[in-house]
Design a protein around this motif. Sequence first.
Motif, PDB file in Angstrom:
ATOM      1  N   ARG A  59       0.860  -1.179   0.000  1.00 41.02           N
ATOM      2  CA  ARG A  59       0.000   0.000   0.000  1.00 41.02           C
ATOM      3  C   ARG A  59       0.897   1.229   0.000  1.00 41.02           C
ATOM      4  O   ARG A  59       1.590   1.500   0.991  1.00 41.02           O
ATOM      5  CB  ARG A  59      -0.924   0.023   1.218  1.00 41.02           C
ATOM      6  CG  ARG A  59      -1.855   1.242   1.192  1.00 41.02           C
ATOM      7  CD  ARG A  59      -2.850   1.223   2.301  1.00 41.02           C
ATOM      8  NE  ARG A  59      -2.145   1.394   3.573  1.00 41.02           N
ATOM      9  CZ  ARG A  59      -2.765   1.536   4.740  1.00 41.02           C
ATOM     10  NH1 ARG A  59      -4.080   1.497   4.801  1.00 41.02           N
ATOM     11  NH2 ARG A  59      -2.068   1.690   5.833  1.00 41.02           N
ATOM     12  N   LEU A 114       2.047   4.826   0.666  1.00 38.07           N
ATOM     13  CA  LEU A 114       1.668   5.827   1.662  1.00 38.07           C
ATOM     14  C   LEU A 114       1.696   7.217   1.046  1.00 38.07           C
ATOM     15  O   LEU A 114       2.265   7.438  -0.029  1.00 38.07           O
ATOM     16  CB  LEU A 114       2.617   5.742   2.862  1.00 38.07           C
ATOM     17  CG  LEU A 114       2.637   4.390   3.582  1.00 38.07           C
ATOM     18  CD1 LEU A 114       3.706   4.392   4.666  1.00 38.07           C
ATOM     19  CD2 LEU A 114       1.274   4.050   4.144  1.00 38.07           C
ATOM     20  N   ASP A 115       1.077   8.167   1.737  1.00 33.84           N
ATOM     21  CA  ASP A 115       1.094   9.557   1.272  1.00 33.84           C
ATOM     22  C   ASP A 115       2.533  10.005   1.067  1.00 33.84           C
ATOM     23  O   ASP A 115       3.414   9.711   1.879  1.00 33.84           O
ATOM     24  CB  ASP A 115       0.411  10.472   2.288  1.00 33.84           C
ATOM     25  CG  ASP A 115      -1.099  10.274   2.337  1.00 33.84           C
ATOM     26  OD1 ASP A 115      -1.665   9.761   1.343  1.00 33.84           O
ATOM     27  OD2 ASP A 115      -1.711  10.629   3.355  1.00 33.84           O
ATOM     28  N   SER A 147       4.395   9.002  -1.407  1.00 31.53           N
ATOM     29  CA  SER A 147       5.101   8.048  -2.258  1.00 31.53           C
ATOM     30  C   SER A 147       4.815   8.350  -3.721  1.00 31.53           C
ATOM     31  O   SER A 147       3.871   9.073  -4.050  1.00 31.53           O
ATOM     32  CB  SER A 147       4.676   6.612  -1.924  1.00 31.53           C
ATOM     33  OG  SER A 147       3.310   6.425  -2.240  1.00 31.53           O
ATOM     34  N   ALA A 172      -1.674   5.987  -3.825  1.00 33.94           N
ATOM     35  CA  ALA A 172      -1.459   6.191  -2.392  1.00 33.94           C
ATOM     36  C   ALA A 172      -2.735   5.857  -1.624  1.00 33.94           C
ATOM     37  O   ALA A 172      -3.831   6.234  -2.020  1.00 33.94           O
ATOM     38  CB  ALA A 172      -1.023   7.615  -2.107  1.00 33.94           C
ATOM     39  N   GLY A 173      -2.566   5.102  -0.536  1.00 33.66           N
ATOM     40  CA  GLY A 173      -3.675   4.759   0.334  1.00 33.66           C
ATOM     41  C   GLY A 173      -4.460   3.530  -0.085  1.00 33.66           C
ATOM     42  O   GLY A 173      -5.335   3.083   0.653  1.00 33.66           O
TER      43      GLY A 173
END
Length: 103
Positions: A45, A47-48, A50, A57-58
């Motif tokens: 997953r 992440l913010d 990336s 993201a998310g």
Amino acid sequence: MYKLSFFVPDSHVERVKSSVFAAGGGRIGAYDHCAWQVLGRGQFRPLDGSQPFIGEAGQVEQVEEWKVELVVADELIQSVVAALKQSHPYETPAYEVWRLEDF
């Protein structure tokens, strides 16, 4: 001697293998380009912050990836891992390095 294992999407498996072979990975005795690989399913997953090659993201992403394993001489491990990172499409490639013993 080390064993290097990494995970890479199908779109880049040959490119990454070529890079690690060019850096000296995959040599056993009088042979080169030696590797073992198997297709599987990876998950992650982003992440913010990336910048994922695949996915958003998310959101959990599942993708078919190759697991590639090969051996690397002691004096080449750093340059082979650098070649892996440079040629791999992922922002943070997943890989493992194990020290091998010769009995």
